[in-house]
Write a protein that holds these residues in place. Sequence first.
Motif, PDB file in Angstrom:
ATOM      1  N   LEU A 161       0.838  -1.200   0.000  1.00 34.31           N
ATOM      2  CA  LEU A 161       0.000   0.000   0.000  1.00 34.31           C
ATOM      3  C   LEU A 161       0.874   1.251   0.000  1.00 34.31           C
ATOM      4  O   LEU A 161       0.615   2.210  -0.752  1.00 34.31           O
ATOM      5  N   ALA A 162       1.928   1.246   0.806  1.00 33.49           N
ATOM      6  CA  ALA A 162       2.824   2.397   0.863  1.00 33.49           C
ATOM      7  C   ALA A 162       3.537   2.619  -0.468  1.00 33.49           C
ATOM      8  O   ALA A 162       3.826   3.761  -0.851  1.00 33.49           O
ATOM      9  N   ALA A 163       3.792   1.522  -1.192  1.00 36.09           N
ATOM     10  CA  ALA A 163       4.476   1.608  -2.483  1.00 36.09           C
ATOM     11  C   ALA A 163       3.516   1.841  -3.642  1.00 36.09           C
ATOM     12  O   ALA A 163       3.925   1.789  -4.801  1.00 36.09           O
ATOM     13  N   ASP A 164       2.220   2.075  -3.303  1.00 37.35           N
ATOM     14  CA  ASP A 164       1.192   2.327  -4.314  1.00 37.35           C
ATOM     15  C   ASP A 164       0.951   1.115  -5.213  1.00 37.35           C
ATOM     16  O   ASP A 164       0.548   1.258  -6.362  1.00 37.35           O
ATOM     17  N   ARG A 165       1.163  -0.070  -4.670  1.00 36.63           N
ATOM     18  CA  ARG A 165       0.852  -1.299  -5.405  1.00 36.63           C
ATOM     19  C   ARG A 165      -0.509  -1.857  -5.004  1.00 36.63           C
ATOM     20  O   ARG A 165      -0.989  -2.835  -5.562  1.00 36.63           O
ATOM     21  N   LEU A 166      -1.132  -1.237  -3.997  1.00 41.30           N
ATOM     22  CA  LEU A 166      -2.503  -1.526  -3.594  1.00 41.30           C
ATOM     23  C   LEU A 166      -3.218  -0.205  -3.366  1.00 41.30           C
ATOM     24  O   LEU A 166      -2.593   0.809  -3.033  1.00 41.30           O
ATOM     25  N   ASP A 167      -4.546  -0.241  -3.515  1.00 38.77           N
ATOM     26  CA  ASP A 167      -5.354   0.941  -3.199  1.00 38.77           C
ATOM     27  C   ASP A 167      -5.886   0.876  -1.769  1.00 38.77           C
ATOM     28  O   ASP A 167      -6.043   1.915  -1.113  1.00 38.77           O
ATOM     29  N   LEU A 168      -6.185  -0.345  -1.313  1.00 39.91           N
ATOM     30  CA  LEU A 168      -6.789  -0.546   0.004  1.00 39.91           C
ATOM     31  C   LEU A 168      -6.248  -1.817   0.641  1.00 39.91           C
ATOM     32  O   LEU A 168      -5.829  -2.742  -0.059  1.00 39.91           O
ATOM     33  N   VAL A 169      -6.309  -1.863   1.973  1.00 44.57           N
ATOM     34  CA  VAL A 169      -6.036  -3.087   2.715  1.00 44.57           C
ATOM     35  C   VAL A 169      -7.200  -3.312   3.667  1.00 44.57           C
ATOM     36  O   VAL A 169      -7.560  -2.413   4.445  1.00 44.57           O
ATOM     37  N   ALA A 170      -7.810  -4.481   3.615  1.00 52.91           N
ATOM     38  CA  ALA A 170      -8.899  -4.841   4.521  1.00 52.91           C
ATOM     39  C   ALA A 170      -8.288  -5.529   5.741  1.00 52.91           C
ATOM     40  O   ALA A 170      -7.593  -6.550   5.605  1.00 52.91           O
ATOM     41  N   GLU A 171      -8.529  -4.968   6.931  1.00 49.99           N
ATOM     42  CA  GLU A 171      -7.874  -5.488   8.132  1.00 49.99           C
ATOM     43  C   GLU A 171      -8.635  -5.055   9.376  1.00 49.99           C
ATOM     44  O   GLU A 171      -9.296  -4.015   9.388  1.00 49.99           O
ATOM     45  N   ASP A 172      -8.555  -5.876  10.412  1.00 52.40           N
ATOM     46  CA  ASP A 172      -9.088  -5.471  11.715  1.00 52.40           C
ATOM     47  C   ASP A 172      -8.448  -4.152  12.140  1.00 52.40           C
ATOM     48  O   ASP A 172      -7.250  -3.924  11.934  1.00 52.40           O
ATOM     49  N   GLN A 173      -9.236  -3.284  12.734  1.00 53.62           N
ATOM     50  CA  GLN A 173      -8.789  -1.935  13.070  1.00 53.62           C
ATOM     51  C   GLN A 173      -7.541  -1.930  13.957  1.00 53.62           C
ATOM     52  O   GLN A 173      -6.553  -1.247  13.666  1.00 53.62           O
ATOM     53  N   ALA A 174      -7.567  -2.688  15.043  1.00 58.06           N
ATOM     54  CA  ALA A 174      -6.430  -2.677  15.968  1.00 58.06           C
ATOM     55  C   ALA A 174      -5.222  -3.384  15.383  1.00 58.06           C
ATOM     56  O   ALA A 174      -4.082  -2.934  15.550  1.00 58.06           O
ATOM     57  N   VAL A 175      -5.450  -4.497  14.682  1.00 56.17           N
ATOM     58  CA  VAL A 175      -4.337  -5.232  14.082  1.00 56.17           C
ATOM     59  C   VAL A 175      -3.644  -4.378  13.030  1.00 56.17           C
ATOM     60  O   VAL A 175      -2.413  -4.265  13.001  1.00 56.17           O
ATOM     61  N   GLY A 176      -4.449  -3.749  12.152  1.00 62.05           N
ATOM     62  CA  GLY A 176      -3.863  -2.899  11.121  1.00 62.05           C
ATOM     63  C   GLY A 176      -3.132  -1.709  11.700  1.00 62.05           C
ATOM     64  O   GLY A 176      -2.037  -1.347  11.250  1.00 62.05           O
ATOM     65  N   SER A 177      -3.722  -1.092  12.712  1.00 57.25           N
ATOM     66  CA  SER A 177      -3.089   0.067  13.341  1.00 57.25           C
ATOM     67  C   SER A 177      -1.763  -0.315  13.984  1.00 57.25           C
ATOM     68  O   SER A 177      -0.774   0.425  13.905  1.00 57.25           O
ATOM     69  N   ARG A 178      -1.724  -1.468  14.610  1.00 56.98           N
ATOM     70  CA  ARG A 178      -0.483  -1.937  15.226  1.00 56.98           C
ATOM     71  C   ARG A 178       0.589  -2.186  14.173  1.00 56.98           C
ATOM     72  O   ARG A 178       1.761  -1.824  14.359  1.00 56.98           O
ATOM     73  N   LEU A 179       0.193  -2.793  13.061  1.00 59.84           N
ATOM     74  CA  LEU A 179       1.163  -3.108  12.012  1.00 59.84           C
ATOM     75  C   LEU A 179       1.754  -1.848  11.389  1.00 59.84           C
ATOM     76  O   LEU A 179       2.971  -1.771  11.176  1.00 59.84           O
ATOM     77  N   ILE A 180       0.914  -0.853  11.089  1.00 60.94           N
ATOM     78  CA  ILE A 180       1.472   0.334  10.442  1.00 60.94           C
ATOM     79  C   ILE A 180       2.347   1.123  11.417  1.00 60.94           C
ATOM     80  O   ILE A 180       3.293   1.806  10.994  1.00 60.94           O
ATOM     81  N   GLU A 181       2.054   1.002  12.723  1.00 61.27           N
ATOM     82  CA  GLU A 181       2.944   1.627  13.698  1.00 61.27           C
ATOM     83  C   GLU A 181       4.293   0.907  13.705  1.00 61.27           C
ATOM     84  O   GLU A 181       5.355   1.542  13.691  1.00 61.27           O
ATOM     85  N   GLN A 182       4.273  -0.414  13.720  1.00 60.68           N
ATOM     86  CA  GLN A 182       5.508  -1.182  13.740  1.00 60.68           C
ATOM     87  C   GLN A 182       6.332  -0.951  12.479  1.00 60.68           C
ATOM     88  O   GLN A 182       7.567  -0.997  12.512  1.00 60.68           O
ATOM     89  N   LEU A 183       5.652  -0.700  11.351  1.00 63.91           N
ATOM     90  CA  LEU A 183       6.337  -0.475  10.082  1.00 63.91           C
ATOM     91  C   LEU A 183       6.689   0.996   9.866  1.00 63.91           C
ATOM     92  O   LEU A 183       7.193   1.358   8.796  1.00 63.91           O
ATOM     93  N   SER A 184       6.409   1.831  10.863  1.00 63.30           N
ATOM     94  CA  SER A 184       6.671   3.285  10.776  1.00 63.30           C
ATOM     95  C   SER A 184       5.942   3.913   9.586  1.00 63.30           C
ATOM     96  O   SER A 184       6.488   4.767   8.883  1.00 63.30           O
ATOM     97  N   LEU A 185       4.688   3.495   9.398  1.00 64.02           N
ATOM     98  CA  LEU A 185       3.888   4.012   8.286  1.00 64.02           C
ATOM     99  C   LEU A 185       2.676   4.810   8.766  1.00 64.02           C
ATOM    100  O   LEU A 185       1.790   5.135   7.977  1.00 64.02           O
ATOM    101  N   SER A 186       2.638   5.156  10.052  1.00 64.89           N
ATOM    102  CA  SER A 186       1.471   5.844  10.606  1.00 64.89           C
ATOM    103  C   SER A 186       1.239   7.215   9.988  1.00 64.89           C
ATOM    104  O   SER A 186       0.108   7.703   9.953  1.00 64.89           O
TER     105      SER A 186
END
Length: 252
Positions: A161-186
Amino acid sequence: MRRLAIFIGLILLSTLSRAETVRLASGEWAPYLSPALPNHGPVSQLVSEAFALQGLTVEYAFLPWRRGYEEARDGQFDATLVWSSTPERERDFLYSAPVIELQTMLFHRKDTPFDWHHVEDLEGLRIGGVIGYSYAVEQAERDGRIRIDRIAEPANNYRKLAADRLDLVAEDQAVGSRLIEQLSLSTLITYHPRPLKRVTYHVLISRRTGRGEALIKAFNAGLASLKASGRYNEILGTLQHAEPVPSSTATD
Protein backbone atom coordinates in the motif's frame (compact mmCIF):
# COMPACT_ATOMS: atom_id res chain seq x y z
CA MET A 1 -38.40 -31.52 34.86
CA ARG A 2 -36.75 -29.17 37.36
CA ARG A 3 -35.25 -32.15 39.22
CA LEU A 4 -33.85 -33.49 35.95
CA ALA A 5 -32.21 -30.12 35.19
CA ILE A 6 -30.65 -30.04 38.66
CA PHE A 7 -29.41 -33.60 38.26
CA ILE A 8 -27.82 -32.81 34.88
CA GLY A 9 -26.22 -29.69 36.33
CA LEU A 10 -24.67 -31.73 39.17
CA ILE A 11 -23.28 -34.21 36.66
CA LEU A 12 -21.74 -31.37 34.62
CA LEU A 13 -20.15 -29.82 37.70
CA SER A 14 -18.74 -33.15 38.83
CA THR A 15 -17.29 -33.69 35.37
CA LEU A 16 -15.47 -30.36 35.59
CA SER A 17 -14.23 -30.99 39.12
CA ARG A 18 -12.44 -34.11 37.93
CA ALA A 19 -10.56 -32.17 35.27
CA GLU A 20 -9.85 -28.62 36.42
CA THR A 21 -7.53 -27.68 33.55
CA VAL A 22 -8.96 -26.52 30.24
CA ARG A 23 -6.60 -27.00 27.30
CA LEU A 24 -6.96 -24.31 24.63
CA ALA A 25 -5.46 -24.06 21.15
CA SER A 26 -4.82 -20.48 20.04
CA GLY A 27 -3.39 -18.71 17.05
CA GLU A 28 -1.29 -15.57 17.25
CA TRP A 29 -3.23 -12.37 16.51
CA ALA A 30 -1.60 -9.37 18.14
CA PRO A 31 -2.69 -7.22 19.88
CA TYR A 32 -5.45 -9.61 20.97
CA LEU A 33 -3.68 -12.96 21.29
CA SER A 34 0.04 -13.64 21.46
CA PRO A 35 2.48 -15.61 23.62
CA ALA A 36 4.70 -12.51 23.55
CA LEU A 37 2.08 -10.28 25.23
CA PRO A 38 1.38 -9.98 28.98
CA ASN A 39 -1.15 -12.68 29.97
CA HIS A 40 -1.01 -13.83 26.32
CA GLY A 41 -2.96 -10.74 25.29
CA PRO A 42 -6.21 -9.17 26.54
CA VAL A 43 -8.53 -11.66 24.84
CA SER A 44 -6.60 -14.59 26.31
CA GLN A 45 -6.78 -12.86 29.69
CA LEU A 46 -10.55 -12.50 29.39
CA VAL A 47 -10.87 -16.20 28.66
CA SER A 48 -8.52 -17.19 31.49
CA GLU A 49 -10.30 -15.04 34.05
CA ALA A 50 -13.76 -16.16 32.95
CA PHE A 51 -12.80 -19.80 33.49
CA ALA A 52 -10.96 -18.95 36.73
CA LEU A 53 -14.14 -17.50 38.21
CA GLN A 54 -15.61 -20.97 37.77
CA GLY A 55 -12.66 -22.70 39.41
CA LEU A 56 -10.95 -23.74 36.18
CA THR A 57 -7.41 -23.02 35.04
CA VAL A 58 -6.38 -22.78 31.39
CA GLU A 59 -3.42 -24.08 29.47
CA TYR A 60 -2.62 -22.46 26.12
CA ALA A 61 -0.88 -23.92 23.10
CA PHE A 62 -0.09 -21.36 20.40
CA LEU A 63 -0.23 -23.08 17.03
CA PRO A 64 -0.81 -22.18 13.39
CA TRP A 65 -4.49 -21.30 13.10
CA ARG A 66 -5.50 -24.23 10.89
CA ARG A 67 -3.59 -26.78 12.95
CA GLY A 68 -5.04 -25.52 16.23
CA TYR A 69 -8.54 -25.60 14.77
CA GLU A 70 -8.19 -29.15 13.48
CA GLU A 71 -6.63 -30.53 16.64
CA ALA A 72 -9.35 -28.95 18.78
CA ARG A 73 -12.00 -30.26 16.41
CA ASP A 74 -10.56 -33.76 16.81
CA GLY A 75 -10.60 -33.50 20.61
CA GLN A 76 -6.87 -33.07 21.23
CA PHE A 77 -7.76 -29.78 22.91
CA ASP A 78 -10.91 -28.80 24.79
CA ALA A 79 -11.35 -25.61 22.80
CA THR A 80 -9.83 -23.05 20.45
CA LEU A 81 -10.03 -19.27 20.37
CA VAL A 82 -11.20 -16.94 19.02
CA TRP A 83 -13.32 -17.53 15.94
CA SER A 84 -16.30 -16.04 14.13
CA SER A 85 -19.37 -18.11 13.33
CA THR A 86 -19.71 -20.23 10.19
CA PRO A 87 -21.95 -23.24 9.45
CA GLU A 88 -18.88 -25.47 9.08
CA ARG A 89 -17.52 -24.53 12.48
CA GLU A 90 -20.89 -24.95 14.14
CA ARG A 91 -20.92 -28.59 13.03
CA ASP A 92 -17.70 -29.29 14.91
CA PHE A 93 -17.90 -26.97 17.91
CA LEU A 94 -20.13 -25.47 20.55
CA TYR A 95 -20.01 -21.66 20.54
CA SER A 96 -19.50 -19.58 23.63
CA ALA A 97 -21.17 -16.24 24.17
CA PRO A 98 -19.37 -13.49 22.20
CA VAL A 99 -15.99 -12.72 23.74
CA ILE A 100 -15.35 -9.59 21.68
CA GLU A 101 -16.80 -7.71 18.72
CA LEU A 102 -14.32 -6.33 16.20
CA GLN A 103 -14.43 -4.21 13.08
CA THR A 104 -12.72 -4.76 9.74
CA MET A 105 -11.70 -1.44 8.22
CA LEU A 106 -10.36 -0.34 4.85
CA PHE A 107 -6.89 1.17 5.19
CA HIS A 108 -5.65 3.61 2.54
CA ARG A 109 -2.94 6.16 1.91
CA LYS A 110 -3.59 9.55 3.47
CA ASP A 111 -2.58 11.32 0.25
CA THR A 112 -5.20 9.37 -1.73
CA PRO A 113 -8.79 10.54 -1.08
CA PHE A 114 -11.12 7.60 -0.57
CA ASP A 115 -14.79 7.25 0.27
CA TRP A 116 -17.27 4.40 -0.03
CA HIS A 117 -20.87 3.60 0.85
CA HIS A 118 -21.69 0.42 -1.07
CA VAL A 119 -19.77 -2.63 -2.26
CA GLU A 120 -20.04 -1.29 -5.79
CA ASP A 121 -17.81 1.60 -4.77
CA LEU A 122 -14.95 -0.89 -4.32
CA GLU A 123 -15.10 -2.27 -7.84
CA GLY A 124 -11.87 -1.92 -9.77
CA LEU A 125 -9.77 -1.12 -6.71
CA ARG A 126 -6.71 -3.13 -5.75
CA ILE A 127 -7.51 -4.58 -2.31
CA GLY A 128 -5.11 -6.52 -0.11
CA GLY A 129 -6.19 -9.22 2.31
CA VAL A 130 -4.92 -12.28 4.17
CA ILE A 131 -5.25 -15.91 3.11
CA GLY A 132 -8.11 -17.66 4.91
CA TYR A 133 -9.87 -14.46 6.01
CA SER A 134 -13.47 -13.62 5.15
CA TYR A 135 -14.29 -9.99 4.33
CA ALA A 136 -18.07 -10.11 3.87
CA VAL A 137 -17.82 -9.36 0.14
CA GLU A 138 -17.41 -12.95 -1.06
CA GLN A 139 -20.40 -12.79 -3.41
CA ALA A 140 -18.92 -9.78 -5.16
CA GLU A 141 -15.64 -11.68 -5.41
CA ARG A 142 -17.36 -14.71 -6.92
CA ASP A 143 -19.11 -12.45 -9.42
CA GLY A 144 -15.75 -10.99 -10.43
CA ARG A 145 -16.77 -7.46 -9.45
CA ILE A 146 -14.20 -7.23 -6.67
CA ARG A 147 -10.78 -8.79 -6.36
CA ILE A 148 -9.00 -9.22 -3.04
CA ASP A 149 -5.35 -10.17 -3.37
CA ARG A 150 -4.77 -12.44 -0.36
CA ILE A 151 -1.27 -13.11 0.94
CA ALA A 152 0.11 -14.99 3.95
CA GLU A 153 1.98 -12.15 5.67
CA PRO A 154 -0.30 -9.23 6.69
CA ALA A 155 2.54 -6.72 7.06
CA ASN A 156 3.42 -7.04 3.39
CA ASN A 157 0.02 -5.61 2.45
CA TYR A 158 0.96 -2.31 4.10
CA ARG A 159 4.33 -2.26 2.36
CA LYS A 160 2.50 -2.71 -0.94
CA LEU A 161 0.00 0.00 0.00
CA ALA A 162 2.82 2.40 0.86
CA ALA A 163 4.48 1.61 -2.48
CA ASP A 164 1.19 2.33 -4.31
CA ARG A 165 0.85 -1.30 -5.40
CA LEU A 166 -2.50 -1.53 -3.59
CA ASP A 167 -5.35 0.94 -3.20
CA LEU A 168 -6.79 -0.55 0.00
CA VAL A 169 -6.04 -3.09 2.71
CA ALA A 170 -8.90 -4.84 4.52
CA GLU A 171 -7.87 -5.49 8.13
CA ASP A 172 -9.09 -5.47 11.72
CA GLN A 173 -8.79 -1.93 13.07
CA ALA A 174 -6.43 -2.68 15.97
CA VAL A 175 -4.34 -5.23 14.08
CA GLY A 176 -3.86 -2.90 11.12
CA SER A 177 -3.09 0.07 13.34
CA ARG A 178 -0.48 -1.94 15.23
CA LEU A 179 1.16 -3.11 12.01
CA ILE A 180 1.47 0.33 10.44
CA GLU A 181 2.94 1.63 13.70
CA GLN A 182 5.51 -1.18 13.74
CA LEU A 183 6.34 -0.47 10.08
CA SER A 184 6.67 3.28 10.78
CA LEU A 185 3.89 4.01 8.29
CA SER A 186 1.47 5.84 10.61
CA THR A 187 2.13 9.19 8.91
CA LEU A 188 1.35 7.70 5.51
CA ILE A 189 -1.59 5.33 6.09
CA THR A 190 -4.99 5.69 7.77
CA TYR A 191 -8.36 3.93 7.61
CA HIS A 192 -11.85 4.89 6.51
CA PRO A 193 -14.33 5.22 9.41
CA ARG A 194 -17.00 3.03 7.77
CA PRO A 195 -16.43 -0.63 8.80
CA LEU A 196 -16.39 -3.19 6.04
CA LYS A 197 -17.90 -5.59 8.57
CA ARG A 198 -18.51 -6.07 12.29
CA VAL A 199 -17.97 -9.56 13.66
CA THR A 200 -18.31 -11.25 17.04
CA TYR A 201 -15.62 -13.74 18.05
CA HIS A 202 -16.10 -16.74 20.31
CA VAL A 203 -14.40 -19.57 22.15
CA LEU A 204 -15.12 -22.79 20.28
CA ILE A 205 -15.58 -25.83 22.53
CA SER A 206 -14.89 -29.14 20.80
CA ARG A 207 -17.88 -31.45 20.50
CA ARG A 208 -15.44 -34.32 21.12
CA THR A 209 -14.09 -33.11 24.45
CA GLY A 210 -16.71 -35.03 26.45
CA ARG A 211 -17.48 -32.04 28.67
CA GLY A 212 -18.45 -29.44 26.13
CA GLU A 213 -21.77 -28.43 27.63
CA ALA A 214 -20.20 -28.04 31.07
CA LEU A 215 -17.37 -25.89 29.72
CA ILE A 216 -19.75 -23.67 27.78
CA LYS A 217 -21.91 -23.18 30.85
CA ALA A 218 -18.89 -22.38 33.03
CA PHE A 219 -17.27 -20.01 30.56
CA ASN A 220 -20.45 -18.08 29.79
CA ALA A 221 -21.16 -17.65 33.50
CA GLY A 222 -17.63 -16.42 34.13
CA LEU A 223 -17.75 -14.02 31.18
CA ALA A 224 -21.07 -12.60 32.38
CA SER A 225 -19.53 -12.00 35.81
CA LEU A 226 -16.57 -10.17 34.26
CA LYS A 227 -18.93 -7.87 32.38
CA ALA A 228 -21.16 -7.23 35.39
CA SER A 229 -18.19 -6.31 37.59
CA GLY A 230 -16.57 -3.97 35.07
CA ARG A 231 -13.50 -6.18 34.86
CA TYR A 232 -14.29 -6.97 31.20
CA ASN A 233 -13.89 -3.33 30.16
CA GLU A 234 -10.84 -2.97 32.38
CA ILE A 235 -9.06 -5.81 30.59
CA LEU A 236 -9.92 -4.57 27.11
CA GLY A 237 -8.72 -1.13 28.16
CA THR A 238 -5.21 -2.56 28.33
CA LEU A 239 -5.07 -2.91 24.55
CA GLN A 240 -1.93 -1.04 23.64
CA HIS A 241 -1.86 0.13 20.03
CA ALA A 242 -1.55 3.44 18.32
CA GLU A 243 -4.52 4.09 16.10
CA PRO A 244 -4.26 6.64 13.31
CA VAL A 245 -7.02 9.20 13.07
CA PRO A 246 -9.44 7.74 10.52
CA SER A 247 -10.24 9.66 7.36
CA SER A 248 -13.38 11.72 7.88
CA THR A 249 -14.99 11.70 4.47
CA ALA A 250 -17.94 9.63 5.67
CA THR A 251 -19.69 8.36 8.79
CA ASP A 252 -21.88 5.34 9.49
